[in-house]
Design an enzyme around this catalytic site. Structure first.
Site, PDB file in Angstrom:
ATOM      1  N   ASN A 273       0.077   0.436   6.479  1.00  0.00           N
ATOM      2  CA  ASN A 273       0.434  -0.735   5.711  1.00  0.00           C
ATOM      3  C   ASN A 273       0.694  -2.224   6.149  1.00  0.00           C
ATOM      4  O   ASN A 273       1.252  -2.063   7.360  1.00  0.00           O
ATOM      5  CB  ASN A 273       1.503  -0.355   5.135  1.00  0.00           C
ATOM      6  CG  ASN A 273       2.120  -0.388   3.945  1.00  0.00           C
ATOM      7  OD1 ASN A 273       1.724  -1.665   3.158  1.00  0.00           O
ATOM      8  ND2 ASN A 273       2.848  -0.196   2.804  1.00  0.00           N
ATOM      9  N   GLY A 274       1.036  -3.297   5.897  1.00  0.00           N
ATOM     10  CA  GLY A 274       0.572  -3.839   6.999  1.00  0.00           C
ATOM     11  C   GLY A 274      -0.241  -5.311   6.605  1.00  0.00           C
ATOM     12  O   GLY A 274      -1.051  -5.108   6.914  1.00  0.00           O
TER      13      GLY A 274
ATOM     14  N   ARG B 224       3.322   0.730  -6.924  1.00  0.00           N
ATOM     15  CA  ARG B 224       3.056   0.906  -6.310  1.00  0.00           C
ATOM     16  C   ARG B 224       2.004  -1.176  -6.509  1.00  0.00           C
ATOM     17  O   ARG B 224       2.437  -1.388  -6.231  1.00  0.00           O
ATOM     18  CB  ARG B 224       3.238   0.705  -4.321  1.00  0.00           C
ATOM     19  CG  ARG B 224       3.883   2.112  -4.629  1.00  0.00           C
ATOM     20  CD  ARG B 224       3.668   2.649  -3.099  1.00  0.00           C
ATOM     21  NE  ARG B 224       4.082   1.001  -2.176  1.00  0.00           N
ATOM     22  CZ  ARG B 224       4.517   1.101  -1.307  1.00  0.00           C
ATOM     23  NH1 ARG B 224       5.700   2.041  -1.143  1.00  0.00           N
ATOM     24  NH2 ARG B 224       4.928   0.318  -0.331  1.00  0.00           N
TER      25      ARG B 224
ATOM     26  N   GLU C 190      14.153 -14.561 -16.598  1.00  0.00           N
ATOM     27  CA  GLU C 190      13.979 -12.881 -16.369  1.00  0.00           C
ATOM     28  C   GLU C 190      13.930 -12.445 -17.495  1.00  0.00           C
ATOM     29  O   GLU C 190      12.435 -11.595 -17.664  1.00  0.00           O
ATOM     30  CB  GLU C 190      15.746 -12.128 -16.032  1.00  0.00           C
ATOM     31  CG  GLU C 190      14.892 -10.460 -16.055  1.00  0.00           C
ATOM     32  CD  GLU C 190      14.562  -9.931 -14.662  1.00  0.00           C
ATOM     33  OE1 GLU C 190      13.508 -10.759 -14.228  1.00  0.00           O
ATOM     34  OE2 GLU C 190      14.171  -8.730 -15.074  1.00  0.00           O
TER      35      GLU C 190
ATOM     36  N   LYS D 278       9.313 -11.104 -17.266  1.00  0.00           N
ATOM     37  CA  LYS D 278       9.207  -9.786 -17.865  1.00  0.00           C
ATOM     38  C   LYS D 278       8.317 -10.476 -18.374  1.00  0.00           C
ATOM     39  O   LYS D 278       6.876  -9.005 -18.246  1.00  0.00           O
ATOM     40  CB  LYS D 278      10.642  -8.778 -18.448  1.00  0.00           C
ATOM     41  CG  LYS D 278      11.352  -8.790 -17.560  1.00  0.00           C
ATOM     42  CD  LYS D 278      10.946  -7.362 -17.047  1.00  0.00           C
ATOM     43  CE  LYS D 278      11.035  -6.911 -16.243  1.00  0.00           C
ATOM     44  NZ  LYS D 278      11.659  -8.223 -14.699  1.00  0.00           N
TER      45      LYS D 278
ATOM     46  N   TRP E 165      -3.160  -2.157  -1.582  1.00  0.00           N
ATOM     47  CA  TRP E 165      -3.296  -3.603  -2.099  1.00  0.00           C
ATOM     48  C   TRP E 165      -3.915  -4.259  -1.168  1.00  0.00           C
ATOM     49  O   TRP E 165      -3.164  -4.848   0.035  1.00  0.00           O
ATOM     50  CB  TRP E 165      -2.208  -3.678  -2.085  1.00  0.00           C
ATOM     51  CG  TRP E 165      -1.618  -4.629  -3.358  1.00  0.00           C
ATOM     52  CD1 TRP E 165      -1.795  -4.449  -4.709  1.00  0.00           C
ATOM     53  CD2 TRP E 165      -1.071  -5.987  -3.036  1.00  0.00           C
ATOM     54  NE1 TRP E 165      -1.139  -6.246  -5.101  1.00  0.00           N
ATOM     55  CE2 TRP E 165      -0.914  -6.866  -3.614  1.00  0.00           C
ATOM     56  CE3 TRP E 165      -1.338  -6.865  -1.752  1.00  0.00           C
ATOM     57  CZ2 TRP E 165      -1.128  -8.028  -4.257  1.00  0.00           C
ATOM     58  CZ3 TRP E 165      -0.837  -8.447  -1.394  1.00  0.00           C
ATOM     59  CH2 TRP E 165      -0.368  -8.402  -2.522  1.00  0.00           C
TER      60      TRP E 165
ATOM     61  N   CYS F 242       0.678  -1.056   0.169  1.00  0.00           N
ATOM     62  CA  CYS F 242       0.220   0.098   0.127  1.00  0.00           C
ATOM     63  C   CYS F 242       1.084   1.006  -0.120  1.00  0.00           C
ATOM     64  O   CYS F 242       1.779   1.068   0.485  1.00  0.00           O
ATOM     65  CB  CYS F 242      -0.890   0.037   1.028  1.00  0.00           C
ATOM     66  SG  CYS F 242      -2.122  -1.093   1.239  1.00  0.00           S
TER      67      CYS F 242
ATOM     68  N   HIS G 165      14.828 -33.053 -21.231  1.00  0.00           N
ATOM     69  CA  HIS G 165      14.996 -33.734 -19.938  1.00  0.00           C
ATOM     70  C   HIS G 165      12.866 -33.585 -18.979  1.00  0.00           C
ATOM     71  O   HIS G 165      12.264 -33.624 -18.614  1.00  0.00           O
ATOM     72  CB  HIS G 165      15.316 -33.756 -18.848  1.00  0.00           C
ATOM     73  CG  HIS G 165      16.674 -34.053 -19.106  1.00  0.00           C
ATOM     74  ND1 HIS G 165      17.435 -35.135 -19.381  1.00  0.00           N
ATOM     75  CD2 HIS G 165      17.696 -33.672 -19.206  1.00  0.00           C
ATOM     76  CE1 HIS G 165      18.423 -35.004 -19.129  1.00  0.00           C
ATOM     77  NE2 HIS G 165      18.857 -33.705 -19.552  1.00  0.00           N
TER      78      HIS G 165
ATOM     79  N   GLU H  63       4.678 -10.501 -16.117  1.00  0.00           N
ATOM     80  CA  GLU H  63       4.246  -9.402 -15.442  1.00  0.00           C
ATOM     81  C   GLU H  63       4.160  -8.591 -16.211  1.00  0.00           C
ATOM     82  O   GLU H  63       2.952  -8.928 -15.464  1.00  0.00           O
ATOM     83  CB  GLU H  63       5.690  -8.688 -14.814  1.00  0.00           C
ATOM     84  CG  GLU H  63       6.423 -10.084 -13.541  1.00  0.00           C
ATOM     85  CD  GLU H  63       7.342  -8.578 -13.525  1.00  0.00           C
ATOM     86  OE1 GLU H  63       7.231  -8.354 -12.373  1.00  0.00           O
ATOM     87  OE2 GLU H  63       8.046  -8.215 -14.052  1.00  0.00           O
TER      88      GLU H  63
ATOM     89  N   LYS I 163       5.222  -2.453  -6.745  1.00  0.00           N
ATOM     90  CA  LYS I 163       6.413  -2.269  -7.375  1.00  0.00           C
ATOM     91  C   LYS I 163       7.201  -2.976  -5.572  1.00  0.00           C
ATOM     92  O   LYS I 163       7.915  -3.932  -6.328  1.00  0.00           O
ATOM     93  CB  LYS I 163       6.250  -1.053  -6.932  1.00  0.00           C
ATOM     94  CG  LYS I 163       7.758  -0.165  -7.219  1.00  0.00           C
ATOM     95  CD  LYS I 163       8.918  -0.817  -8.544  1.00  0.00           C
ATOM     96  CE  LYS I 163      10.203  -1.132  -9.077  1.00  0.00           C
ATOM     97  NZ  LYS I 163      10.309  -1.140  -9.747  1.00  0.00           N
TER      98      LYS I 163
END
Ligand code: F6R
Length: 616
Positions: free
Chosen positions: A101-102, A27, A489, A493, A75, A2, A512, A496, A611
């Site tokens: 926040n939390g 964020r 990576e 990307k 969030w 948040c 395999h 996301e 973020k």
């Protein structure tokens, strides 16, 4: 996760808070709200679901003015993203209003206790219990600061809280309990600011105080009084001056922050190298580390801990540190490290890598190291962040603010810092000849230009290929050796921001299992630089082609062979093998970016993501 913004001073808080919230949009959030104390001393609140523009619209329709004020982007953790669950939260008389926040881990217990006293709840959130608790302690005859202290002492779990009350106008109370994201207090002239992140208040001041665990502050227009939450004992905080230019936190000519940050990489790498390597002698200086030659020789193992993109940077770092400094490196996800009771020796180092320096899992790994009395280092971008503060040594990325949720320049800056770290350790251990040191220094000196050349070479081809491939629903990314983390990576990307399923795989493992997936509908991005495993990568490309797969190869300029094998080739300049990943990740970033743009996705605020991840 948040975002929090607060203002206290003579100006109207509403535009300052809205602007700050917009600067925290990256964020990731699902609702937003703000509260102010109006001229007649009443608390007024506006909250709305969805994008900030919805809150802007609500405030345009139902204007409000006042000061102080607090704002929040949410969030969701407890309770769906609805207007009634959005922050700020208050008590029925609106004595106290808070943003948070939390997670309040014992919120069910507290909620039951408050409900038993007849308190009715207006939301499903854990946050609301904090407002009622403070209110209850106020009604018991405490002043606001004492009421806040008593209430916050009842909370379990990590929280960052900002409180406002009509009983103490011209005041905000901010507190930090554990690692639920930062609490930054910005010092202005006759006005002060509170935020979860620096960029929210950077246009107003660069002088900032960072609250540590279980610290709080009474923030008034003319003064900030810091104290320890548990004892109430005041302390003199350190005031940090943030080096970032506020303009660096603006999009400028670019369409998205992510695009801007991809193109900032030559500068970010120049900045991260600045002052750390002598290009005429090859000597590396990392002032924040303090590693004597004896300690360097005694170093037995580095445990790199990180999450997401920073984890992949750590995987690249394993190659660099083992090859150059000859120190064994283990790489762990921050979220796994402490739960496996890692075996740490006194002569080991735990190295955290984190753009934000606030990722709770990475911080927990650092705590585990400290608990076991092992030396900690951090490679961090955000100055003054928690990881930087709690570590024994810090290497700042110096990459400037990274706003796009998908991390780009922080990845390449971290890799360069790991390279510097490897050189530094090797130097302190006496492993580098003067000639070796100079060769490395020259390679690093050329890197920003090579990154610039890569951007120029791949921008339009990645855009074209995005148009060609954006309809695919699955992608496979293959790499070997130091390019395996780049495959991971690249896939991350794409996932996301385009929401396309993508997997990164070590190319040699393909036979395999994953080879069963190959068909014309599953494009394969193959990282095929001309290094010691080039022939093997070419043969893996052939195996994909033999099964009707479509291959996009990322290869070195001049490689004609690969053009005969792959469907499409993205050519990048050649760099020394240990620096080649810094170049090969760039087309992966740009390809993901252009696919997401082609799909019409919100590049800078991808769904469900935040973020900095400050909850477990
Ligand atoms: C990926 C991304 C995340 C972060 C991860 C760690 O593009 O942004 O995977 O890399 O959340 O964040 P920091 O580096 O701030 O610890």
């Amino acid at each position: 996760m948040c975002g929090i913004v607060g203002y206290v001073g003579p100006r109207d808080a509403v535009p300052i808070i809205l602007e700050g919230l917009h600067r925290l949009e990256y964020r990731g959030y699902d609702s937003a709200g703000l509260a102010v104390l109006t001229r007649n001393g009443q608390v007024e609140i506006r909250r709305e679901v969805g994008k900030l523009s919805n809150l802007d619209g609500l405030i345009a329709a139902e204007p409000l003015t006042g000061s102080p004020g607090i704002g929040h982007t949410r969030w969701a953790t407890h309770g769906k993203p609805t207007r009634y669950n959005a922050h700020p939260h208050t008590d029925p008389e609106r004595d106290v209003v808070i943003v948070h926040n939390g997670i309040v881990e014992n919120f069910l217990e507290l909620r039951e206790e408050l409900a038993a006293e007849g308190i009715r709840f207006a939301s499903d959130t854990d946050t609301e219990v904090i407002a009622h608790l403070i209110d209850r302690y106020l009604h018991a005859g405490n002043d606001l600061v004492t009421a806040v202290r008593h209430a916050l002492q009842r909370l379990e779990g990590a929280s960052a809280v900002v409180v406002m009350s009509r009983h103490m106008p011209d005041t905000l109370i901010a507190a930090r309990l554990g690692n639920a994201g930062g609490v930054v207090i910005g010092l202005g002239e006759g006005e002060n600011f509170v935020a979860s992140d620096i960029p929210a208040i950077l246009p107003y001041t660069r002088r900032m105080i960072f609250l540590e665990n279980r610290q709080a502050a009474v923030v008034e227009p003319e003064r900030v009084r810091c104290f320890h939450l548990d004892t109430g004992v005041p302390f003199q905080p350190t005031v940090h001056t943030i080096p970032w230019d506020p303009l660096a936190a603006a999009k400028g000519e670019y369409k998205h922050f992510m695009q801007k940050e991809i193109f900032e990489q030559p500068q970010a790498i120049t900045d991260t190298l600045r002052g750390r390597i002598n290009f005429t002698t090859g000597e590396v200086t990392l002032e924040g580390l303090h590693l004597s030659p004896a300690e360097a020789r005694a170093l037995t193992r580095i445990h790199a801990v990180a999450c997401g993109t920073s984890y992949y940077a750590a995987l690249v770092g394993k190659y660099l540190l083992e090859r150059i400094a000859r120190v064994p490196v283990e790489v762990d996800y921050g979220s796994e490290f402490r739960y496996r009771d890692p075996i740490l020796a006194e002569t080991d180092v735990v190295l955290a890598i984190s753009q934000s320096g606030e990722t709770v899992d990475t911080l927990a790994a650092l705590e585990e190291a400290r608990r076991k009395q092992v030396r900690t280092w951090a490679i961090v971008n955000v100055v003054g962040s928690q990881a930087a503060r709690v570590s024994d040594g810090v290497i700042y990325m110096q990459a400037g603010p990274e706003i796009g949720v998908a991390s780009t320049k922080a990845f390449t800056a971290s890799v360069v810092d790991e390279y510097l770290l490897a050189l530094y350790i090797a130097q302190q251990r006496g492993l580098l000849t003067r000639q070796d040191a100079l060769t490395h220094a020259r390679a690093l000196a050329l890197l920003p230009k090579l990154v610039g050349d890569t951007l120029a070479a791949v921008d339009s081809i990645t855009r074209e290929l995005a148009t060609k491939y954006y309809r695919a629903r699955n992608f496979l990314y293959l790499g070997r050796g130091i390019h395996y983390p780049i495959a991971l990576e690249g896939a991350l990307k794409l996932k996301e921001i385009s929401y396309i399923h993508a997997e990164g795989y070590p190319a040699g493992e393909m036979k395999h299992g994953p080879i069963a997936l190959i068909d014309e509908d599953m494009p394969v991005v193959a990282l095929v630089p001309q290094d010691h495993v080039y022939d093997k990568m070419v043969s893996q490309v052939e195996q994909v082609k033999a099964r009707d797969g479509r291959v996009i190869a990322i290869a070195n300029v001049g490689d004609e062979l690969i053009a005969q094998k792959a469907d499409d080739v993205i050519y990048i300049p050649k760099a020394p093998p240990l620096l080649q990943p810094v170049l090969s990740v760039i087309p992966c970033q740009l390809f993901a970016y252009y696919v997401a743009v082609r799909l019409g996705n919100d590049v800078d605020q991808p769904r469900n993501l935040a973020k900095s991840v400050t909850v477990e």
